[in-house]
Design a protein around this motif. Structure first.
Motif, PDB file in Angstrom:
ATOM      1  N   TRP A 144      25.405  72.359 -61.200  1.00 26.23           N
ATOM      2  CA  TRP A 144      25.305  71.018 -60.648  1.00 26.23           C
ATOM      3  C   TRP A 144      25.874  71.031 -59.242  1.00 26.23           C
ATOM      4  N   HIS A 154      26.477  68.166 -55.631  1.00 20.88           N
ATOM      5  CA  HIS A 154      26.244  66.896 -54.948  1.00 20.88           C
ATOM      6  C   HIS A 154      25.849  67.222 -53.512  1.00 20.88           C
ATOM      7  N   MET A 207      33.623  68.758 -58.534  1.00 23.66           N
ATOM      8  CA  MET A 207      32.929  68.630 -59.812  1.00 23.66           C
ATOM      9  C   MET A 207      33.464  69.692 -60.756  1.00 23.66           C
ATOM     10  N   TRP A 217      32.987  66.122 -65.062  1.00 27.21           N
ATOM     11  CA  TRP A 217      33.668  65.110 -64.256  1.00 27.21           C
ATOM     12  C   TRP A 217      33.380  65.378 -62.785  1.00 27.21           C
ATOM     13  N   PHE A 258      33.257  59.893 -61.679  1.00 30.07           N
ATOM     14  CA  PHE A 258      32.032  59.943 -62.475  1.00 30.07           C
ATOM     15  C   PHE A 258      32.260  60.833 -63.694  1.00 30.07           C
ATOM     16  N   HIS A 259      31.676  60.424 -64.816  1.00 30.33           N
ATOM     17  CA  HIS A 259      31.830  61.156 -66.070  1.00 30.33           C
ATOM     18  C   HIS A 259      30.448  61.463 -66.632  1.00 30.33           C
ATOM     19  N   TYR A 260      30.205  62.739 -66.981  1.00 33.96           N
ATOM     20  CA  TYR A 260      28.934  63.163 -67.557  1.00 33.96           C
ATOM     21  C   TYR A 260      29.133  63.439 -69.044  1.00 33.96           C
ATOM     22  N   TRP A 318      25.195  60.639 -66.392  1.00 35.10           N
ATOM     23  CA  TRP A 318      26.378  60.347 -65.589  1.00 35.10           C
ATOM     24  C   TRP A 318      26.641  58.838 -65.608  1.00 35.10           C
ATOM     25  N   ARG A 319      27.895  58.468 -65.638  1.00 35.65           N
ATOM     26  CA  ARG A 319      28.267  57.061 -65.491  1.00 35.65           C
ATOM     27  C   ARG A 319      29.531  56.964 -64.658  1.00 35.65           C
ATOM     28  N   THR A 320      29.767  55.802 -64.110  1.00 40.13           N
ATOM     29  CA  THR A 320      30.949  55.550 -63.292  1.00 40.13           C
ATOM     30  C   THR A 320      32.122  55.143 -64.168  1.00 40.13           C
TER      31      THR A 320
END
Length: 400
Positions: free
Chosen positions: A304, A306, A347, A356, A373-375, A380-382
């Motif tokens: 992953w 960003h 990350m 995370w 952010f949490h996967y 993924w969500r905030t």
């Protein structure tokens, strides 16, 4: 006016009975998750998240300016250092459960490198006075084991605050820290990132200028207690830089690079991989001009990262095997353009199904806000916490 309110609040903390600030020691208070990420008050604030380190049980530490944020499942707690002009770039957990953090303390290019250690539930500064720490920052802390840790240093020129910093290392042997100067063949590089493995493998990346003044990527490989520059094949033309690195479990590495674009004055992002031989991996065509700011390896064929563009557009990219996919940034706290001005700084995946990421949302005019952010379960969500609702008597009496 905003600065004056903060000065008044700081002064009040010194004189109010029972204020933890008056003791001059770090202190902890509860924080709170924000359930609705679109309804955070205030919409902007002045804190950022630089790095995070989590264990597989959902416990982790996040660092930024002056504080440590402790995530314990659904509970969160913030610890203030009670120090002025202090900033943490990095944090890491060891297999023994201890946490270490590094950064700098100071106001100018004469900053002092610092290391803090959390042992028995308390954060305390580590005495680095036997070492030359003046005009230095610690950019990254990583441990092979509780008895072997590494710190990546940025060395500044105290006589020239605009000079490009160079790089060095500190090593912890379970008792003391000592300096380890890397062995390099070209001009001394500026180092930007480092990773180490429990096996003892380690890599660091950065860049240096050639005789023509152009930047070229630099890779260092750890051999025992030494870091040596690795010769790179001519994989990319013209000027290029290396920004982030992640270690493979097999001893190889993956780094993100910024190279000269096909059009004059443009840059493109690529990945540089080593697993016995060198290869480059271009970004998907849609994101060719994006540059990575964070990178992590889940498995050797699962990564992953960003990336963002000059337009400040931000995206999460996933590569599984040979296949790329893009994932929008989850809804952010506060209002404003959802995907602009976002930088993910770190990350980490604790398993193939959970990860995370931490970063910062920039709003302009000096306002910025840390993001978490949490996967999990394939999405993924905030997850964010509210700076305003601490369980602290008198807090907010004089404004922010």
């Amino acid at each position: 006016m905003r600065r004056m309110r903060k000065i008044i609040l700081a002064a009040a903390a010194w004189i109010l009975p029972g204020s933890p600030t008056s003791a001059g020691e770090p202190y902890s208070i509860p924080a709170h998750w924000v359930a609705d990420p679109t309804a955070v008050e205030p919409n902007t604030s002045e804190f950022m998240f630089e790095d995070a380190s989590f264990s597989s049980d959902g416990t982790g530490w996040i660092v930024g300016d002056k504080f440590f944020l402790h995530v314990i499942g659904e509970q969160i707690e913030i610890t203030f250092t009670n120090r002025a002009y202090i900033h943490f770039h990095t944090v890491t957990l060891t297999t023994s459960g201890e946490a270490w953090a590094g950064g700098f303390q100071g106001e100018s290019s004469g900053d002092d490198a610092i290391v803090w250690r959390n042992s028995s539930g308390k954060w305390r500064p580590v005495d680095l006075s036997p070492l030359p720490v003046r005009a230095r920052h610690i950019l990254k802390l990583r441990f092979e084991s509780p008895q072997s840790g590494w710190a990546l240093l940025a060395d500044f020129d105290p006589n020239d605050p605009y000079a490009t910093p160079t790089g060095s290392f500190l090593h912890f042997d379970g008792v003391t820290w000592r300096e380890v100067v890397p062995l390099f063949s070209s001009s001394r590089p500026r180092l930007k990132d480092m990773c180490v493995q429990p096996t003892g493998a380690g890599w660091a990346v950065g860049d240096a200028r050639d005789e023509a003044g152009r930047w070229h990527g630099v890779v260092l490989k750890k051999e025992g207690l030494e870091w040596r520059e690795v010769a790179l094949p001519p994989l990319v033309p013209d000027a290029w830089q290396l920004n982030r690195v992640a270690c493979f479990s097999t001893g190889g590495m993956l780094a993100s690079a910024e190279v000269a674009g096909t059009e004059q004055g443009t840059t493109e992002g690529i990945l540089l991989r080593y697993d016995g031989s060198w290869m480059t991996i271009p970004f998907p065509d849609t994101y060719r001009e994006y540059i990575a700011s964070a990178l992590t390896v889940v498995r050797d064929d699962d990564i992953w990262l960003h990336a963002s563009a000059l337009s400040n557009l931000s995206i999460l990219l996933h590569r599984a095997g040979e296949h790329w996919s893009d994932v929008p940034i989850p809804p952010l706290p506060g209002k404003g353009p959802p995907y602009r001005g976002v930088t993910v700084n770190a990350m980490q995946f604790v398993s193939p199904n959970e990860g995370w990421a931490v970063g910062t949302k920039y709003y302009g005019e000096g306002y910025f806000r840390g993001l978490l952010f949490h996967y999990k379960d394939g999405a993924w969500r905030t997850r964010n916490w509210n700076w305003h609702f601490w369980n602290q008597r008198w807090f907010g009496l004089f404004g922010e």
